[in-house]
Design a protein around this motif. Structure first.
Motif, PDB file in Angstrom:
ATOM      1  N   LEU A 176      23.674  42.153  93.822  1.00 39.96           N
ATOM      2  CA  LEU A 176      22.418  41.686  93.236  1.00 39.96           C
ATOM      3  C   LEU A 176      21.737  42.813  92.486  1.00 39.96           C
ATOM      4  N   SER A 177      20.992  42.470  91.434  1.00 44.48           N
ATOM      5  CA  SER A 177      20.200  43.480  90.720  1.00 44.48           C
ATOM      6  C   SER A 177      19.029  43.903  91.610  1.00 44.48           C
ATOM      7  N   GLY A 178      18.364  45.013  91.207  1.00 44.43           N
ATOM      8  CA  GLY A 178      17.222  45.524  91.973  1.00 44.43           C
ATOM      9  C   GLY A 178      16.146  44.474  92.163  1.00 44.43           C
ATOM     10  N   GLY A 179      15.818  43.797  91.073  1.00 48.47           N
ATOM     11  CA  GLY A 179      14.769  42.782  91.148  1.00 48.47           C
ATOM     12  C   GLY A 179      15.210  41.561  91.952  1.00 48.47           C
ATOM     13  N   GLN A 180      16.495  41.256  91.939  1.00 51.48           N
ATOM     14  CA  GLN A 180      16.990  40.124  92.739  1.00 51.48           C
ATOM     15  C   GLN A 180      16.905  40.472  94.229  1.00 51.48           C
ATOM     16  N   GLN A 181      17.243  41.713  94.589  1.00 51.74           N
ATOM     17  CA  GLN A 181      17.123  42.144  95.984  1.00 51.74           C
ATOM     18  C   GLN A 181      15.671  42.063  96.434  1.00 51.74           C
ATOM     19  N   PRO A 221      14.533  40.630  81.358  1.00 54.34           N
ATOM     20  CA  PRO A 221      14.184  40.104  82.685  1.00 54.34           C
ATOM     21  C   PRO A 221      15.067  40.651  83.805  1.00 54.34           C
ATOM     22  N   SER A 222      14.591  40.467  85.024  1.00 56.58           N
ATOM     23  CA  SER A 222      15.366  40.812  86.211  1.00 56.58           C
ATOM     24  C   SER A 222      16.693  40.053  86.163  1.00 56.58           C
ATOM     25  N   GLY A 223      17.795  40.774  86.370  1.00 55.52           N
ATOM     26  CA  GLY A 223      19.116  40.142  86.372  1.00 55.52           C
ATOM     27  C   GLY A 223      19.754  39.995  84.995  1.00 55.52           C
ATOM     28  N   SER A 224      19.121  40.518  83.964  1.00 55.05           N
ATOM     29  CA  SER A 224      19.654  40.324  82.597  1.00 55.05           C
ATOM     30  C   SER A 224      20.791  41.278  82.230  1.00 55.05           C
ATOM     31  N   GLY A 225      21.091  42.277  83.088  1.00 48.86           N
ATOM     32  CA  GLY A 225      22.234  43.148  82.810  1.00 48.86           C
ATOM     33  C   GLY A 225      21.883  44.585  82.465  1.00 48.86           C
ATOM     34  N   LYS A 226      20.625  44.973  82.636  1.00 46.71           N
ATOM     35  CA  LYS A 226      20.191  46.321  82.233  1.00 46.71           C
ATOM     36  C   LYS A 226      20.895  47.423  83.040  1.00 46.71           C
ATOM     37  N   SER A 227      20.883  47.293  84.368  1.00 49.87           N
ATOM     38  CA  SER A 227      21.517  48.339  85.193  1.00 49.87           C
ATOM     39  C   SER A 227      23.027  48.354  84.982  1.00 49.87           C
ATOM     40  N   THR A 228      23.604  47.150  84.796  1.00 48.69           N
ATOM     41  CA  THR A 228      25.042  47.062  84.518  1.00 48.69           C
ATOM     42  C   THR A 228      25.348  47.853  83.240  1.00 48.69           C
ATOM     43  N   MET A 229      24.523  47.647  82.217  1.00 49.34           N
ATOM     44  CA  MET A 229      24.720  48.345  80.940  1.00 49.34           C
ATOM     45  C   MET A 229      24.568  49.858  81.137  1.00 49.34           C
TER      46      MET A 229
HETATM   47  N1  LIG Z   1      28.950  43.354  92.231  1.00 48.10           N
HETATM   48  C1  LIG Z   1      28.436  42.224  91.676  1.00 48.10           C
HETATM   49  N2  LIG Z   1      29.013  41.020  91.940  1.00 48.10           N
HETATM   50  C2  LIG Z   1      28.510  39.892  91.388  1.00 48.10           C
HETATM   51  N3  LIG Z   1      27.463  39.837  90.562  1.00 48.10           N
HETATM   52  C3  LIG Z   1      26.850  41.005  90.273  1.00 48.10           C
HETATM   53  C4  LIG Z   1      27.293  42.253  90.807  1.00 48.10           C
HETATM   54  N4  LIG Z   1      26.474  43.244  90.340  1.00 48.10           N
HETATM   55  C5  LIG Z   1      25.562  42.642  89.536  1.00 48.10           C
HETATM   56  N5  LIG Z   1      25.782  41.293  89.500  1.00 48.10           N
HETATM   57  C6  LIG Z   1      25.010  40.314  88.737  1.00 48.10           C
HETATM   58  O1  LIG Z   1      24.950  40.761  87.385  1.00 48.10           O
HETATM   59  C7  LIG Z   1      23.680  40.412  86.807  1.00 48.10           C
HETATM   60  C8  LIG Z   1      23.063  41.631  86.141  1.00 48.10           C
HETATM   61  O2  LIG Z   1      22.712  42.603  87.106  1.00 48.10           O
HETATM   62  P1  LIG Z   1      21.906  43.920  86.729  1.00 48.10           P
HETATM   63  O3  LIG Z   1      21.780  44.739  87.981  1.00 48.10           O
HETATM   64  O4  LIG Z   1      22.537  44.606  85.563  1.00 48.10           O
HETATM   65  O5  LIG Z   1      20.503  43.334  86.267  1.00 48.10           O
HETATM   66  P2  LIG Z   1      19.152  44.106  85.810  1.00 48.10           P
HETATM   67  O6  LIG Z   1      18.831  43.660  84.432  1.00 48.10           O
HETATM   68  O7  LIG Z   1      19.279  45.572  86.068  1.00 48.10           O
HETATM   69  O8  LIG Z   1      18.081  43.493  86.799  1.00 48.10           O
HETATM   70  P3  LIG Z   1      16.756  44.151  87.489  1.00 48.10           P
HETATM   71  O9  LIG Z   1      15.714  44.244  86.420  1.00 48.10           O
HETATM   72  O10 LIG Z   1      16.435  43.130  88.548  1.00 48.10           O
HETATM   73  O11 LIG Z   1      17.141  45.488  88.052  1.00 48.10           O
HETATM   74  C9  LIG Z   1      22.823  39.848  87.944  1.00 48.10           C
HETATM   75  O12 LIG Z   1      22.736  38.439  87.813  1.00 48.10           O
HETATM   76  C10 LIG Z   1      23.565  40.230  89.200  1.00 48.10           C
HETATM   77  O13 LIG Z   1      23.417  39.248  90.222  1.00 48.10           O
END
Ligand SMILES: Nc1ncnc2c1ncn2[C@@H]1O[C@H](COP(=O)(O)OP(=O)(O)OP(=O)(O)O)[C@@H](O)[C@H]1O
Ligand SMILES: Nc1ncnc2c1ncn2[C@@H]1O[C@H](COP(=O)(O)OP(=O)(O)OP(=O)(O)O)[C@@H](O)[C@H]1O
Ligand SMILES: [Mg+2]
Ligand SMILES: [Mg+2]
Lengths: 228, 228
Positions: A142-147, B39-47
């Motif tokens: 889960l992302s930080g905000g999702q947690q 938004p939360s969950g949009s992929g920022k940390s992944t990127m």
């Molecule tokens: N290991 C994983 N397995 C499955 N889904 C994942 C995994 N890691 C991230 N995700 C999903 O990928 C999406 C993007 O996650 P990410 O952490 O990049 O979001 P974010 O934009 O940083 O959010 P936030 O602002 O809440 O930190 C989310 O929907 C998350 O649930």
């Protein structure tokens, strides 16, 4: 409902004594909405852990529903807390090995709610915070905000009288953050819950009826917010 | 400096495929200051993890200084990263058993900097973020915002060319947060560092010259911020 009398929290670090809270006296009445504000390191989380009866003061006394918590044994205290207080932790404190749904179910299982109504409640709360598509994700998925939102859903699981929220929208974008604040505000205004929220954001503090400001472990201001 | 070409990041969850990033192509030039918003969950940390070469794309290619990172072995990649990139993680990722000072010294030790200059640099950075009185605290003895500031000091330890900051002021009050933003802004303007910062706060995004907006794993906007 919750009262502090001359509460100190002190940590010993070798030679040095760190006073995280100094001589704090404050009362929270049923149905209040208070925001605790102040700089990083000023004692907000320390105060919240004491309000939530998760920690013991170094000096002074804390009363929950007129009972001095120092005189309760741990199982009575846990019982009193479990049914009464829901806590959103600053670092979420989710169980890593459990899914979002299992994390939200945990307080319901501890309160011995039956499986079917418990599952319904947990799923509704996760839907409320926009996580219906993520209920089987574990925290590391889960992302930080999702947690953070799972942590909020879990805090509300047993419909507690008191919600303690330590920076509940810190990891959320403004739209999602406003949705969470609207939920807390509604729980206060319509359900009569007591909400005590730490925030370092003055815009978010505006949702609260009362502002308590900390600086270096002491309360320097305690005022009504006329806008509520 | 860093380029993405048709990058996807996909997670398999049983039957379901979660596309955290979808077909992202973007280039970051040396000396840029970019804010990644969404938004939360949009992929920022992944990127950010991909930009920092801490993760591998599911599809597409990533180039660091014109080298395709998929063609580097892990030790070359670690070497390239270690000297070039400083990372402030959304969840800080401090080593629990080490003090604040030891956490900040770690990258300096990895780069084999001598003890005396390393200690001087680490202490100066901790002073810069207001933590001189907390250098011997371990993470569990620090507030949320103090842990975040240790993470910032650690990211800057080796004076990296590129600073990647995932919500670097999320746990900080506005005064402390502004101090951190002033540090990052100065590193960009005066030291020519490349800064890529995730933030969900539009006020903080104003410090950056370029705004990249994500929604559901895709870039929907990539514009110059005229105010910088
Ligand atoms: N290991 C994983 N397995 C499955 N889904 C994942 C995994 N890691 C991230 N995700 C999903 O990928 C999406 C993007 O996650 P990410 O952490 O990049 O979001 P974010 O934009 O940083 O959010 P936030 O602002 O809440 O930190 C989310 O929907 C998350 O649930
Ligand atoms: N276990 C501990 N040992 C020593 N000092 C501690 C410990 N826990 C907290 N502190 C100190 O107590 C002070 C208050 O900490 P607290 O976590 O309550 O601050 P805070 O107001 O919540 O800050 P933030 O806004 O950064 O979350 C800090 O200076 C911190 O370093
Ligand atoms: Mg705190
Ligand atoms: Mg994130």
């Amino acid at each position: 409902l919750i009262a502090f009398r001359n509460v100190w929290k002190t940590y010993q670090m070798g030679e040095i004594q760190v006073n995280a809270l100094k001589d704090v006296s404050v009362e929270f009445k049923k149905g209040e909405f208070a925001a605790i504000i102040g700089p990083s390191g000023s004692g907000k989380s320390t105060m919240m852990n004491l309000v939530g009866c998760l920690d013991i003061p170094s000096k002074g006394s804390i009363f929950l529903k007129d009972q001095n918590i120092a005189q309760l044994d741990e199982s009575d205290l846990a019982g009193l807390r479990g049914g009464t207080i829901g806590f959103v932790f600053q670092q979420y404190n989710l169980i890593p090995g459990m899914t979002a749904l299992e994390n939200v179910l945990l307080p319901l299982e501890i309160q011995e709610i039956d499986d079917a109504p418990a599952e319904k409640q947990a799923k509704e709360l996760l839907a409320l915070v926009g996580l219906s598509d993520h209920i089987r994700h574990r925290p590391s998925q889960l992302s930080g905000g999702q947690q953070q939102r799972v942590s909020i859903a879990r805090a509300l699981a047993c419909s507690p009288e008191v919600v303690l929220a330590d920076e509940p929208t810190g990891a959320l974008d403004s739209v999602t953050g406003s949705e969470v604040m609207a939920i807390l505000h509604r729980l206060w205004k319509e359900n009569g819950k007591t909400i005590i929220m730490v925030t370092h954001d003055m815009h978010l503090a505006q949702y609260a009826r009362r502002h308590i400001e900390l600086k270096d472990g002491a309360i320097i201001r305690d005022e009504i917010n006329e806008n509520q």
